[in-house]
Design a protein around this motif. Structure first.
Motif, PDB file in Angstrom:
ATOM      1  N   GLN A  84     -16.585  -0.353  74.462  1.00  0.00           N
ATOM      2  CA  GLN A  84     -16.799   0.299  75.748  1.00  0.00           C
ATOM      3  C   GLN A  84     -16.106  -0.562  76.807  1.00  0.00           C
ATOM      4  OE1 GLN A  84     -18.603   3.139  76.303  1.00  0.00           O
ATOM      5  NE2 GLN A  84     -19.087   3.394  74.137  1.00  0.00           N
ATOM      6  N   LEU A  85     -15.208   0.043  77.581  1.00  0.00           N
ATOM      7  CA  LEU A  85     -14.423  -0.706  78.564  1.00  0.00           C
ATOM      8  C   LEU A  85     -14.559  -0.107  79.957  1.00  0.00           C
ATOM      9  CD1 LEU A  85     -11.104  -1.185  76.572  1.00  0.00           C
ATOM     10  CD2 LEU A  85     -12.932  -2.842  76.870  1.00  0.00           C
ATOM     11  N   THR A  86     -14.301  -0.946  80.945  1.00  0.00           N
ATOM     12  CA  THR A  86     -14.234  -0.516  82.335  1.00  0.00           C
ATOM     13  C   THR A  86     -12.867  -0.915  82.874  1.00  0.00           C
ATOM     14  OG1 THR A  86     -16.602  -0.866  82.639  1.00  0.00           O
ATOM     15  CG2 THR A  86     -15.260  -0.772  84.625  1.00  0.00           C
ATOM     16  N   ARG A  87     -12.151   0.037  83.461  1.00  0.00           N
ATOM     17  CA  ARG A  87     -10.848  -0.263  84.057  1.00  0.00           C
ATOM     18  C   ARG A  87     -11.060  -0.568  85.538  1.00  0.00           C
ATOM     19  NH1 ARG A  87      -6.885   3.429  82.009  1.00  0.00           N
ATOM     20  NH2 ARG A  87      -6.647   1.796  80.479  1.00  0.00           N
ATOM     21  N   LEU A  88     -10.606  -1.754  85.954  1.00  0.00           N
ATOM     22  CA  LEU A  88     -10.735  -2.197  87.336  1.00  0.00           C
ATOM     23  C   LEU A  88      -9.377  -2.291  88.006  1.00  0.00           C
ATOM     24  CD1 LEU A  88     -13.220  -5.177  86.890  1.00  0.00           C
ATOM     25  CD2 LEU A  88     -13.769  -2.873  87.594  1.00  0.00           C
ATOM     26  N   GLU A  89      -9.336  -1.956  89.286  1.00  0.00           N
ATOM     27  CA  GLU A  89      -8.143  -2.182  90.095  1.00  0.00           C
ATOM     28  C   GLU A  89      -8.506  -3.224  91.138  1.00  0.00           C
ATOM     29  OE1 GLU A  89      -4.978   0.106  93.001  1.00  0.00           O
ATOM     30  OE2 GLU A  89      -6.468   1.266  91.915  1.00  0.00           O
ATOM     31  N   ILE A  90      -7.754  -4.306  91.198  1.00  0.00           N
ATOM     32  CA  ILE A  90      -8.048  -5.416  92.095  1.00  0.00           C
ATOM     33  C   ILE A  90      -7.657  -5.033  93.524  1.00  0.00           C
ATOM     34  CG2 ILE A  90      -7.685  -7.861  92.562  1.00  0.00           C
ATOM     35  CD1 ILE A  90      -9.063  -7.207  89.861  1.00  0.00           C
ATOM     36  N   VAL A  91      -8.635  -5.107  94.430  1.00  0.00           N
ATOM     37  CA  VAL A  91      -8.419  -4.716  95.832  1.00  0.00           C
ATOM     38  C   VAL A  91      -8.090  -5.936  96.683  1.00  0.00           C
ATOM     39  CG1 VAL A  91      -9.476  -3.671  97.854  1.00  0.00           C
ATOM     40  CG2 VAL A  91      -9.945  -2.738  95.593  1.00  0.00           C
ATOM     41  N   SER A  92      -8.873  -7.009  96.541  1.00  0.00           N
ATOM     42  CA  SER A  92      -8.619  -8.209  97.349  1.00  0.00           C
ATOM     43  C   SER A  92      -9.099  -9.451  96.622  1.00  0.00           C
ATOM     44  CB  SER A  92      -9.302  -8.113  98.722  1.00  0.00           C
ATOM     45  OG  SER A  92     -10.703  -8.167  98.544  1.00  0.00           O
ATOM     46  N   ILE A  93      -8.506 -10.582  97.001  1.00  0.00           N
ATOM     47  CA  ILE A  93      -8.888 -11.884  96.425  1.00  0.00           C
ATOM     48  C   ILE A  93      -9.388 -12.757  97.553  1.00  0.00           C
ATOM     49  CG2 ILE A  93      -8.034 -13.943  95.273  1.00  0.00           C
ATOM     50  CD1 ILE A  93      -6.041 -12.163  93.798  1.00  0.00           C
TER      51      ILE A  93
END
Length: 102
Positions: A93-102
């Motif tokens: 089971q996976l979750t795809r994340l998009e990085i918005v800010s660091i």
């Protein structure tokens, strides 16, 4: 370009703004934001800040793009000359994340 090394799901990932990564399943709804506080290192250009073990006050904000399952993995076991064969498979089971800010 700024980047960070984060830890989630027992694994470490090198991320930058705009990257999409697949991590172990997180309890979050699609299109919601997730804050990851376990930042091991952060850098931009030649400078690098390393935590011991984490950088205090640093965080990575990511948007949940999708909850999905990985490709099927087959584990095949056998013992030669014994007639023993065993096949097992699973899908993570996976979750795809998009990085918005660091």
């Amino acid at each position: 370009m700024a980047y960070a090394i984060i830890k989630t799901g027992g694994k470490q990932y090198r991320v930058a703004v705009g990257d999409q990564i697949d991590v172990e399943k997180l309890d979050a709804e699609v299109n919601s934001t997730v804050t990851i506080d376990t930042v091991l290192a952060s850098g931009e250009g030649d400078s690098l800040a390393v935590g011991a073990p984490f950088i205090e006050g640093a965080q990575v904000v990511a948007k949940v793009v999708d909850q999905h399952r990985a490709e099927k993995v087959i584990a095949f076991k056998f013992k030669r000359r014994k007639g023993f064969h065993k096949t097992k498979g699973h899908r993570r089971q996976l979750t795809r994340l998009e990085i918005v800010s660091i």
